[in-house]
Design a protein around this motif. Structure first.
Motif, mmCIF file in Angstrom:
data_model
loop_
_atom_site.group_PDB
_atom_site.id
_atom_site.type_symbol
_atom_site.label_atom_id
_atom_site.label_comp_id
_atom_site.label_asym_id
_atom_site.label_seq_id
_atom_site.Cartn_x
_atom_site.Cartn_y
_atom_site.Cartn_z
ATOM 1 N N LYS A 140 12.475 19.637 8.030
ATOM 2 C CA LYS A 140 12.646 18.261 7.565
ATOM 3 C C LYS A 140 13.228 18.297 6.162
ATOM 4 O O LYS A 140 12.670 18.934 5.274
ATOM 5 C CB LYS A 140 11.323 17.498 7.573
ATOM 6 C CG LYS A 140 11.508 16.015 7.263
ATOM 7 C CD LYS A 140 10.241 15.217 7.484
ATOM 8 C CE LYS A 140 9.333 15.280 6.281
ATOM 9 N NZ LYS A 140 8.233 14.272 6.375
ATOM 10 N N ASP A 152 14.227 12.780 5.801
ATOM 11 C CA ASP A 152 13.291 11.787 5.263
ATOM 12 C C ASP A 152 13.888 11.197 3.996
ATOM 13 O O ASP A 152 14.026 11.897 2.985
ATOM 14 C CB ASP A 152 11.950 12.451 4.971
ATOM 15 C CG ASP A 152 10.887 11.468 4.520
ATOM 16 O OD1 ASP A 152 11.189 10.260 4.430
ATOM 17 O OD2 ASP A 152 9.752 11.905 4.242
ATOM 18 N N GLU A 165 13.695 9.318 8.926
ATOM 19 C CA GLU A 165 12.402 8.778 8.523
ATOM 20 C C GLU A 165 12.561 7.840 7.321
ATOM 21 O O GLU A 165 13.180 8.211 6.321
ATOM 22 C CB GLU A 165 11.455 9.925 8.177
ATOM 23 C CG GLU A 165 10.029 9.498 7.930
ATOM 24 C CD GLU A 165 9.099 10.694 7.702
ATOM 25 O OE1 GLU A 165 7.991 10.468 7.183
ATOM 26 O OE2 GLU A 165 9.480 11.832 8.023
ATOM 27 N N GLN A 166 11.994 6.657 7.436
ATOM 28 C CA GLN A 166 11.888 5.647 6.378
ATOM 29 C C GLN A 166 13.167 5.525 5.553
ATOM 30 O O GLN A 166 13.192 5.817 4.351
ATOM 31 C CB GLN A 166 10.712 5.953 5.461
ATOM 32 C CG GLN A 166 10.318 4.788 4.559
ATOM 33 C CD GLN A 166 9.795 3.574 5.314
ATOM 34 O OE1 GLN A 166 9.051 3.727 6.264
ATOM 35 N NE2 GLN A 166 10.169 2.382 4.873
ATOM 36 N N ALA A 187 11.791 6.692 12.200
ATOM 37 C CA ALA A 187 10.338 6.701 12.023
ATOM 38 C C ALA A 187 9.949 5.864 10.811
ATOM 39 O O ALA A 187 10.610 5.904 9.775
ATOM 40 C CB ALA A 187 9.825 8.131 11.842
ATOM 41 N N ASP A 221 7.332 5.366 7.868
ATOM 42 C CA ASP A 221 6.308 6.064 7.094
ATOM 43 C C ASP A 221 5.690 5.085 6.108
ATOM 44 O O ASP A 221 4.642 4.496 6.353
ATOM 45 C CB ASP A 221 6.900 7.282 6.393
ATOM 46 C CG ASP A 221 5.852 8.070 5.610
ATOM 47 O OD1 ASP A 221 4.664 7.671 5.606
ATOM 48 O OD2 ASP A 221 6.200 9.088 4.990
ATOM 49 N N ASN A 229 4.771 7.164 11.820
ATOM 50 C CA ASN A 229 4.276 8.364 11.133
ATOM 51 C C ASN A 229 2.883 8.053 10.579
ATOM 52 O O ASN A 229 2.737 7.265 9.639
ATOM 53 C CB ASN A 229 5.222 8.778 10.005
ATOM 54 C CG ASN A 229 4.823 10.111 9.379
ATOM 55 O OD1 ASN A 229 3.750 10.642 9.651
ATOM 56 N ND2 ASN A 229 5.685 10.647 8.536
#
Length: 335
Positions: free
Chosen positions: A152, A181, A207-208, A228, A230, A250
């Motif tokens: 990640k 992320d 992510e986010q 995703a 978070d 998440n």
């Protein structure tokens, strides 16, 4: 009248220094202070560790004060469901909730996974996180995770720089699953500029991307990969609003306030057709252990917190062949 004590509650701070500075959007960390709560009964004792949520300005002093505010109720025998009513979600409740699970496990002589109605835990493929840095440094870090099957990457918002980072890491590690992320660091425009690199580098998760409060911006964007939530999902009550905007939830125990709520969040996400991911703030193996149990129910596992700290607790988590596992004789083991 003061309630009769069934337990003795104590809580202490532990600084947990990092091996090296770690950078994400808007922050560089050199240590990750945590709080450890301990419940003693004259026989078995239970422990739980929490680091709090940095972007909510949770810190050890605040968490210790919050724990102290419910000490009388906890010592008088409050259970995990009562705790959910006593405290809001966050690090203090997480530390207490996990200590209560551990204590119950040891008093019953049964592991937490059995008490929670789960199957015996198995090793899980976990992501290993690469902090935002120069593209060459990130590529070197990727090569350093020799065993990793899943990486990640932390991003900071500049699409041109992010594209270089992605291409450098993908060139270094053509064999691994890659997620990114953004930690709220993108905008619709910068995400659009970054999309070709995400596709070219076969990125499997975003992510986010946007800031808390800007979730609706996702509604008009067609993305070729799952997204995703978070920071946009703190606890159980936030999940329903994610439908149609995010694909994956998440869950982090420091955000939601413990394993008790984490299990409820998995059930709710599944009910609504969302995927589930378990993550962790930085912390020791004591903090990771309950997340590892939650990970048994998840699609994506991001449990590498102990990798970054300069000392861990005993027994330590085990990383092998890209998998994470936790010893049966540690937290929640029932012994």
């Amino acid at each position: 009248m003061t309630a009769q004590r069934q337990r003795i509650l104590s809580a202490v701070e532990d600084p947990l220094p990092f091996k090296a500075p770690f950078t994400i959007t808007g922050y560089t960390f050199t240590a990750w202070p945590v709080v450890v709560a301990r419940l003693e009964t004259g026989g078995p004792a239970g422990e739980g560790e929490a680091s709090g949520v940095y972007y909510r300005d949770e810190n050890p002093a605040a968490m210790l004060a919050t724990i102290e505010s419910v000490q009388e109720e906890i010592e008088a025998g409050a259970d995990r469901q009562t705790l959910r009513n006593l405290l809001p979600a966050g690090g203090a409740r997480n530390a207490l909730d996990c200590a209560l699970w551990d204590l119950e496990s040891r008093q019953a002589g049964r592991p937490v996974w059995a008490l929670a109605g789960l199957e015996a835990p198995r090793p899980l493929i976990t992501t290993f996180t690469i902090g935002a840095a120069d593209p060459g440094k990130m590529a070197d870090d990727a090569l350093g995770y020799v065993q990793a099957r899943s990486l990640k990457l932390k991003l900071t918002g500049d699409p041109d720089l992010e594209a270089e980072r992605l291409r450098a890491v993908r060139k270094a590690r053509p064999d691994v699953w890659i997620g990114v992320d953004a930690n709220q660091g993108l905008t619709p425009d910068t995400l659009e500029a970054l999309l070709p690199a995400l596709v070219d580098c076969d990125v499997k998760l975003l992510e986010q991307p946007f800031a808390i409060g800007r979730e609706a911006d996702l509604e008009g964007i067609k993305l070729p990969l799952p997204v995703a939530a978070d920071e946009s999902v703190q606890g159980l009550a936030d999940i329903e609003a994610l439908v149609g905007r995010f694909d994956i939830v998440n869950i982090k125990l420091d955000k939601c306030g413990g394993l008790t709520e984490g299990l409820m969040m998995v059930a709710e996400a599944r009910r609504l057709g969302l995927g589930v991911m378990v993550g962790n703030m930085a912390g020791s193996s004591l903090a990771l252990a309950p997340g590892f149990l939650l990970g048994q129910l998840c699609d994506i596992v991001d449990l590498d917190g102990p990798v970054f700290i300069s000392r861990d607790r005993d027994p330590p988590v085990v990383y092998e062949d890209g998998h994470v596992s936790y010893p049966a004789n540690g937290w929640g083991g029932g012994a």
